[in-house]
Design an enzyme around this catalytic site. Structure first.
Site, PDB file in Angstrom:
ATOM      1  N   ASP A 161      41.234  42.273 -36.894  1.00  0.00           N
ATOM      2  CA  ASP A 161      41.338  42.198 -38.341  1.00  0.00           C
ATOM      3  C   ASP A 161      41.129  43.582 -38.952  1.00  0.00           C
ATOM      4  O   ASP A 161      40.210  44.309 -38.574  1.00  0.00           O
ATOM      5  CB  ASP A 161      40.274  41.221 -38.854  1.00  0.00           C
ATOM      6  CG  ASP A 161      40.338  41.002 -40.346  1.00  0.00           C
ATOM      7  OD1 ASP A 161      41.363  40.493 -40.821  1.00  0.00           O
ATOM      8  OD2 ASP A 161      39.359  41.346 -41.038  1.00  0.00           O
TER       9      ASP A 161
ATOM     10  N   GLU B  73      45.986  44.278 -36.723  1.00  0.00           N
ATOM     11  CA  GLU B  73      46.443  44.095 -38.091  1.00  0.00           C
ATOM     12  C   GLU B  73      46.452  45.500 -38.691  1.00  0.00           C
ATOM     13  O   GLU B  73      45.378  46.054 -38.978  1.00  0.00           O
ATOM     14  CB  GLU B  73      45.512  43.176 -38.868  1.00  0.00           C
ATOM     15  CG  GLU B  73      46.000  42.933 -40.288  1.00  0.00           C
ATOM     16  CD  GLU B  73      45.035  42.113 -41.122  1.00  0.00           C
ATOM     17  OE1 GLU B  73      45.502  41.273 -41.906  1.00  0.00           O
ATOM     18  OE2 GLU B  73      43.817  42.313 -40.999  1.00  0.00           O
TER      19      GLU B  73
END
Length: 745
Positions: free
Chosen positions: A379, A415
């Site tokens: 993330d 990401e």
């Protein structure tokens, strides 16, 4: 304050000679060894906890003063401590918020390396290091709060995971039966542990919404029939909800609010496992991973190393803030110190610090070796690669993760953005990292939804060239490497939807977000959805005067799904999209632990048709190497072969430079070839029907393998009766508006 005693870790009060203890609390033959990073602390106590109904706090506490610090680490070897013992930490030192130091020994701290956690954060005033009122308002630079937090925070639990001591989970080794699926064959399925299974009618009620459900044959069979090869789980690290959500009666459903980087989130375990303790919770997850591996399905974890659940300066005092805020968190360099926030959560872990890099790597190794997972999705991965000058593709964390033997061969997915300066970095991560391709998402949504919506109002549309770039693997983004083109199209993790945003069904039913249930006056969530409601906002009943748009909506879903699954790169399906799942227009359901977010398995006929279509498309992908090439296309041909990629216009002529820039052209043909295998994708993004001359540069009989106008793949039978499925190259074919066809040689 509870009943408190203290003792030295050894009679001499010193750590015995030997190698320095690892960070965390680890079982030994005669007790535990302890290591705690707290470079600016004056002292650290290991607090051993036992229930004591007669104590004001409900807990008896034996404090063991650790030795140190040595290179910033406090250590001890403590005899007599056994697996199952609850514990926490207390850190002593200066309370100097202006310098980023916030030591408050009244606060029991979670060990950042705790393998098991029990209990929950109660979000009351006692969980704050500074004084706050009952409304949790206070000055974070004010006085330290004297209230003891032992009864208000989770406790660590000692686990003994040494070989021969794991108990019921000893026989299961999920690292031993990894499928090792090649990237070229990978189809990712992003899912929430609870949301995927909590409403499944064929699961035993006590398993619904749990780790155990993931490995149940009912779930496994669904994933296998769908063609899924990798289950990517939203965060399963222990996490805590933000106080502002708790105040509204909501929770952090997605879990992007980490409390423990080594402990599984206990509420996802069955009631029996929770009652048996953290070791049983861990074994339940390990068993599920093992069962998925047995079915040939890998397990990837969505991991959140960029920030923690402690929030901004005014946030809670739970772990890292109390041990060494100045080391763990990124500060702005000013005095008084303020946190630098490039994550949008109030705090950012400082990956310029070797100690933070070590924490993340130790966590990754643990989940790879102990739980046996097959990879990680990072993330806000740009945060993990921020040095003193911003994003660095050669950052020590990226280099170490790529080179670590424990992570070798696992799937690493970035990401590739955060919210800080220069935060968008799609295509700039080094191998072996793959990346979420937001350009693919935007281009596909624009082509099939936003552009037709504009055209319906007489506005200009985008050209086909951007869609063509995404269909062929996004070489413009992922071809830049040293040496060039080495990453290949597999580095592009293609997606149209994810947990964050509209579902696939909502993309075709809503022009605007509808997030009122989140309690933020619909201000949260993205406004750049590139969706199209096809003329009516929201659900359309079968007896509505607008019912004629429903078939077109379903076709648009199929267009999006086919583009995702047939494009070059690695496709990622969001759980429930294959079933037509809706969130009723909520595009930021992070706080909705309710049927709004959960997958519904009550399938109307059109949803069954959509599931059959998804299965058919993944089967096409599996059957045709031309749809799974790991390399970027060159347009060149081997001896006796077709070029690996050729583009044709509707007339069957090869694209020219001018045609790529034709603003009126919304139809193209893409011919992909690997060896003897050839696939022709014919795309009509126009609101009008178009006649296409089926292309090829050699005599070919094309077989129509799928048409997005088909509600169900079995509609091929009707197509065969009405005109046949086999057509020679050069034959004219009539394409419906907004449709996609797949032909195979």
């Amino acid at each position: 304050m509870g009943a408190v005693t203290s003792a030295d870790p050894t009679p001499a009060g010193r750590t015995p000679a030997g190698p320095p203890p690892r960070l965390g609390v680890h079982a030994t033959d005669d007790g535990v060894e302890v290591g705690v990073l707290a470079p600016h602390a004056d002292a650290v106590d290991l607090c051993l906890l036992d229930p004591d109904p007669g104590s004001p706090t409900g807990w008896a506490e034996r404090r063991v003063r650790l030795d140190g610090p040595d290179l910033g680490v406090f250590t001890a070897r403590v005899p007599g401590v056994r697996a199952g013992q609850r514990y926490g930490l207390r850190a002593h030192g200066p309370w100097d918020p202006g310098a980023g130091l916030r030591y408050n020994p009244a606060k029991l701290l979670v060990d950042p390396y705790a393998r098991g956690l029990v209990g929950e954060v109660d979000h009351g005033p006692a969980t704050y290091g500074h004084v706050v009122d009952d409304a949790l308002r206070g000055d974070p630079s004010g006085d330290p709060d004297p209230r003891d937090s032992v009864a208000h925070v989770p406790h660590g639990v000692v686990l003994d995971r040494r070989p021969g001591r794991r108990g019921a989970g000893e026989a299961v080794d999920p690292a031993a039966n990894r499928p090792h699926t090649p990237w070229t064959d990978t189809v990712v399925y992003e899912a929430h542990v609870k949301g995927l299974t909590v409403r499944h009618p064929d699961l035993p009620p006590h398993l619904r919404g749990t780790y155990a459900a993931l490995g149940h044959p009912v779930v496994v069979d669904h994933l296998r029939s769908l063609g899924v090869t990798a289950l990517e789980l939203l965060p399963v690290h222990a996490f805590s909800s933000e106080p502002h959500l708790v105040d509204k009666g909501l929770t952090n459903y997605w879990g992007y609010s980490t409390l423990g980087f080594f402990a599984p989130h206990a509420p996802y375990a069955t009631a029996a496992a929770r009652a048996a303790g953290p070791a049983a919770v861990l074994d339940e997850l390990r068993t599920a991973v093992h069962a998925l591996h047995e079915a040939g399905i890998e397990v990837l974890l969505d991991v959140v190393y960029n920030h923690t659940c402690e929030g901004g300066l005014a946030g809670q005092h739970l772990s890292w803030r109390g041990l060494d805020s100045a080391v763990y968190y990124l500060h702005d360099g000013a005095h008084p110190a303020a946190l630098a926030d490039v994550t949008g959560t109030g705090n950012t872990l400082d990956f310029r610090r070797p100690e933070v890099v070590r924490l993340a790597l130790d966590s990754l190794r643990y989940w790879a070796e102990e739980v046996g997972v097959d990879g990680f999705r990072f993330d806000l991965a740009v945060t993990l690669a921020r040095g003193h000058g911003g994003f660095d593709p050669d950052h020590p964390f990226l280099v170490a993760a790529a080179a670590d033997p424990a992570l070798h061969g696992l799937k690493l997915v970035a990401e590739p953005w955060d919210v800080g300066p220069g935060g968008w970095r799609t295509g700039q991560f080094p191998p072996p990292f793959a990346e979420w391709n937001d350009r693919f998402r935007n281009s596909v949504r624009s082509f099939w939804l936003a552009d037709p919506a504009r055209a319906a109002h007489g506005l200009p549309e985008h050209r086909v060239r951007d869609l063509a770039t995404r269909l062929s693997g996004s070489v413009d983004l992922f071809g830049r490497s040293d040496p060039p083109l080495t990453r290949g199209s597999r580095a592009s993790v293609n997606y149209v939807t994810a947990h964050d945003g509209f579902t696939l069904a909502d993309l075709v039913a809503y022009d605007h977000k509808h997030n009122e249930a989140n309690g933020e006056q619909n201000r949260d969530g993205s406004d750049d959805n590139r969706s199209w409601n096809h003329g009516v906002e929201g659900h359309v009943a079968a007896d509505s005067v607008a019912a004629d748009i429903v078939p077109l909506r379903r076709r648009s879903i199929r267009n999006l799904l086919a583009t995702l699954l047939l494009a070059a790169g690695t496709p990622m399906i969001t759980a429930g999209d294959e079933l037509g799942r809706t969130q009723r227009g909520n595009n930021n359901a992070y706080c909705q632990d309710s049927p709004l977010s959960w997958v519904s398995w009550d399938l109307a006929p059109w949803r069954r048709d959509l599931l059959a279509t998804a299965r058919h498309l993944t089967a096409l992908r599996r059957a045709h190497p031309a749809l799974r090439s790991p390399r970027f296309f060159t347009g060149r041909a081997g001896p006796g072969e077709r070029p690996d990629l050729t583009w044709f216009d509707p007339a069957g002529s090869a694209f020219t430079h001018e045609r790529w820039h034709d603003a009126d052209l919304r139809t193209l043909q893409m011919l992909r070839s690997v060896g003897d295998d050839a696939v022709l994708l014919v795309v009509n993004g126009s609101l009008d029907p178009v006649d296409v001359v089926l292309a090829d540069d050699r005599p070919t009989t094309w077989r129509l393998a799928w048409d997005s106008t088909w509600e169900h793949p079995d509609d091929a039978v009707t197509a065969e009766l009405n005109g046949g499925l086999h057509h020679d190259a050069g034959t004219r074919a009539a394409l419906e508006p907004l449709s996609l066809r797949v032909y195979t040689a």
